[in-house]
Enzyme design. Structure first.
Site, PDB file in Angstrom:
ATOM      1  N   LYS A 195       0.819  -1.205   0.000  1.00 30.36           N
ATOM      2  CA  LYS A 195       0.000   0.000   0.000  1.00 30.36           C
ATOM      3  C   LYS A 195       0.861   1.267   0.000  1.00 30.36           C
ATOM      4  O   LYS A 195       0.428   2.318  -0.459  1.00 30.36           O
ATOM      5  CB  LYS A 195      -0.926   0.025   1.209  1.00 30.36           C
ATOM      6  CG  LYS A 195      -1.808  -1.207   1.381  1.00 30.36           C
ATOM      7  CD  LYS A 195      -3.043  -1.143   0.534  1.00 30.36           C
ATOM      8  CE  LYS A 195      -4.108  -2.180   0.880  1.00 30.36           C
ATOM      9  NZ  LYS A 195      -3.696  -3.592   0.815  1.00 30.36           N
TER      10      LYS A 195
HETATM   11  C1  LIG Z   1      -4.348  -4.657   0.356  1.00 32.15           C
HETATM   12  C2  LIG Z   1      -3.549  -5.896   0.237  1.00 32.15           C
HETATM   13  C3  LIG Z   1      -3.850  -6.866  -0.727  1.00 32.15           C
HETATM   14  C4  LIG Z   1      -5.046  -6.749  -1.652  1.00 32.15           C
HETATM   15  O1  LIG Z   1      -4.899  -5.713  -2.597  1.00 32.15           O
HETATM   16  P1  LIG Z   1      -6.189  -5.121  -3.359  1.00 32.15           P
HETATM   17  O2  LIG Z   1      -5.675  -3.983  -4.134  1.00 32.15           O
HETATM   18  O3  LIG Z   1      -7.127  -4.701  -2.261  1.00 32.15           O
HETATM   19  O4  LIG Z   1      -6.745  -6.211  -4.178  1.00 32.15           O
HETATM   20  C5  LIG Z   1      -3.023  -7.962  -0.821  1.00 32.15           C
HETATM   21  N1  LIG Z   1      -1.968  -8.126   0.008  1.00 32.15           N
HETATM   22  C6  LIG Z   1      -1.656  -7.222   0.959  1.00 32.15           C
HETATM   23  C7  LIG Z   1      -0.512  -7.477   1.857  1.00 32.15           C
HETATM   24  C8  LIG Z   1      -2.425  -6.079   1.099  1.00 32.15           C
HETATM   25  O5  LIG Z   1      -2.115  -5.188   2.035  1.00 32.15           O
END
Ligand SMILES: *Cc1c(COP(=O)(O)O)cnc(C)c1O
Length: 493
Positions: free
Chosen positions: A112
């Site tokens: 993120k």
């Molecule tokens: C948010 C997240 C995901 C999922 O990503 P999306 O964009 O919501 O599909 C997968 N792995 C981790 C570690 C995340 O923080």
């Protein structure tokens, strides 16, 4: 480049800055660019010799036409500095059988950060460009990783406040500590009694509530979002797919123009949707492999065309993928089926909790997507297998993707190189990783950090080192029904 709502009731065409400022369209739809820019072979070749920041500025510039390239380059340089991403922002690593795109070398150890380090910078510029003088209150619903990453991105950013809601029993202990110890003068972090979807729906309700909006307005505050429904969150994610492809070319593992498959551990469908946009732009991607955990709502949708949130919700060891409503799927449906169909399906989803797309649409989706899910056992087995084979610990989200890649290779017999996205540091989920690799001795999550480091001979990443010594500042836990009041209170604080 103008932006429009996926639902077509709100007919306004707005600038990219306005789309980033607003987050969600007035009709509840998501903003999308009116057309997808193209990235042909020549354009790719020109990006080959550039570093991540310059690649970023070029690609963002194709979508954010009301930002100058200098502005974007300045933001990219600040966001992806060595200080914040000690090992570089998007690291492509080659293992024996697979390419791994490691996106977790930033300040919160999860992917993120890739979007949330740059988005606040794009957002502050957007406020200026839109001549907005009010203070923005960023509302975030998080299943763990987004919250901390948004807090790190927005803390002490001028003219903004940030409020994060997380499910109090739906995040890991380390995730909770990361958020509860957050510093910054403009932050509020609250646990809710409910799951992630309750938190997300609560936030969506607040966005729709005109009474709150008016009340906040009187306090000189307006609402915006940092969830992946905001275009400003999504667009920086397109960059690393292009960049990883170019890295694979530079590593001489593929030639420019060769196709690759991309596998993404998926929750809200933001990350994999960014890869789909990269493919639509012209990046040579063959299939997008959508990897889900035991909450396999997307696996069912991408194989059968039926999306149903009327199912049991499971809490898993990959909590950032524990989800029943994948918001960004709306953007894919919009691109494939158009705004009227999208509006219809989303109305069904709101009313009945499910919809089924028609066969022609499903076939089009299947041209680009395949989907697999890993239950808890498979996830743990994959962590163990990968560790034994590659001597490298992987986190449970990444393991779900590694498993899906394996399933896809077995089912398709494809020899195309796969880029598997690694979304979190194993240290963020140290206890589950230890358990999976066979160390089942009782320990706390904090002890697990040190033990994982001892056993695997890898280093604890800097953002998690010494986390147990930080002061817990934010302890509030509330009911879902109290979310609006909690926002009003924070607006006036
Ligand atoms: C948010 C997240 C995901 C999922 O990503 P999306 O964009 O919501 O599909 C997968 N792995 C981790 C570690 C995340 O923080």
């Amino acid at each position: 480049m103008k932006y429009i709502s996926t639902r077509g009731i709100d007919k306004e065409e707005i600038s990219s800055a306005m789309a980033i400022k607003r987050g969600l369209a007035n009709d509840g739809g998501l903003y999308m660019p009116k057309s997808i820019p193209t990235l042909d072979g020549d354009a790719l070749e020109m990006l080959l010799d550039l570093g991540y920041e310059k690649r970023c500025a070029k690609i963002l510039g194709m979508f954010l036409s009301d930002y100058t390239e200098d502005e974007l380059l300045e933001d990219a340089k600040a966001a992806y500095s060595k200080e914040k991403f000690t090992d570089g922002p998007a690291k492509t690593v080659y293992f024996d059988t697979t390419f791994m795109l490691e996106l977790w070398h930033g300040p919160t150890c999860a992917f993120k950060d890739m979007a949330l380090q740059i988005m606040p910078r794009l957002f502050t510029r957007a406020l200026k460009k839109c001549e907005e003088n009010r203070c923005a209150m960023i509302l975030v619903a998080t299943s763990g990783d987004t919250g901390k990453a948004a807090l790190e991105g927005y803390k002490d950013v001028k003219n903004t406040k940030i409020k994060v809601f997380y499910p109090t029993d739906g995040v890991s202990c380390v995730q909770k500590m990361q958020m509860q110890s957050q510093t910054g003068g403009n932050v509020s972090i609250v646990g809710i009694r409910g799951n992630f979807d309750d938190a997300q729906n609560g936030v969506k309700e607040i966005f729709k509530d005109n009474t709150i909006k008016n009340e906040l307005n009187e306090s000189g505050v307006f609402l915006s979002s940092a969830n992946s429904i905001n275009w400003g969150r999504l667009v920086p994610q397109i960059v690393y797919y292009v960049s990883a492809y170019l890295d694979m070319v530079n590593m001489k593992k593929i030639a420019l123009g060769d196709k690759i498959d991309v596998c993404v551990p998926t929750g809200n469908f933001g990350n994999i949707f960014a890869a789909y946009i990269a493919k639509q732009m012209g990046l040579p991607i063959n299939k997008l492999i959508c990897a889900s955990n035991k909450n396999d709502v997307l696996t069912e949708f991408l194989t059968s065309g039926r999306y149903s949130r009327n199912r049991k919700f499971y809490t898993t060891i990959s909590p950032s993928m524990d989800i029943l409503i994948s918001s960004n799927l709306e953007r894919l449906i919009y691109l494939i089926a158009g705004k009227d169909a999208t509006r219809g399906y989303m109305e069904c989803l709101a009313k009945d909790g499910e919809y089924t797309v028609d066969g022609v649409i499903l076939e089009k989706i299947k041209e680009s997507f395949v989907a697999y899910s890993a239950d808890e056992e498979k996830t743990k087995e994959t962590i163990k297998e990968f560790y034994e084979k590659e001597n490298c610990p992987i986190d449970p989200h990444t393991a779900v993707a590694v498993y899906a890649t394996k399933c896809y290779k077995a089912a398709s017999g494809s020899n195309i190189p796969t880029l598997t996205v690694s979304t979190a540091s194993p240290y963020k989920f140290a206890k589950d990783v230890l358990n999976a690799i066979g160390n089942t001795d009782e320990c706390t999550e904090v002890e697990a950090l040190y033990r994982l480091s001892d056993i695997t001979k890898t280093n604890i990443p800097y953002p998690l080192f010494g986390i147990e010594k930080r002061e817990i500042i934010h302890k509030d836990i509330i009911e879902v029904s109290e979310m609006p009041a909690s926002c009003s209170e924070f607006a006036n604080a």
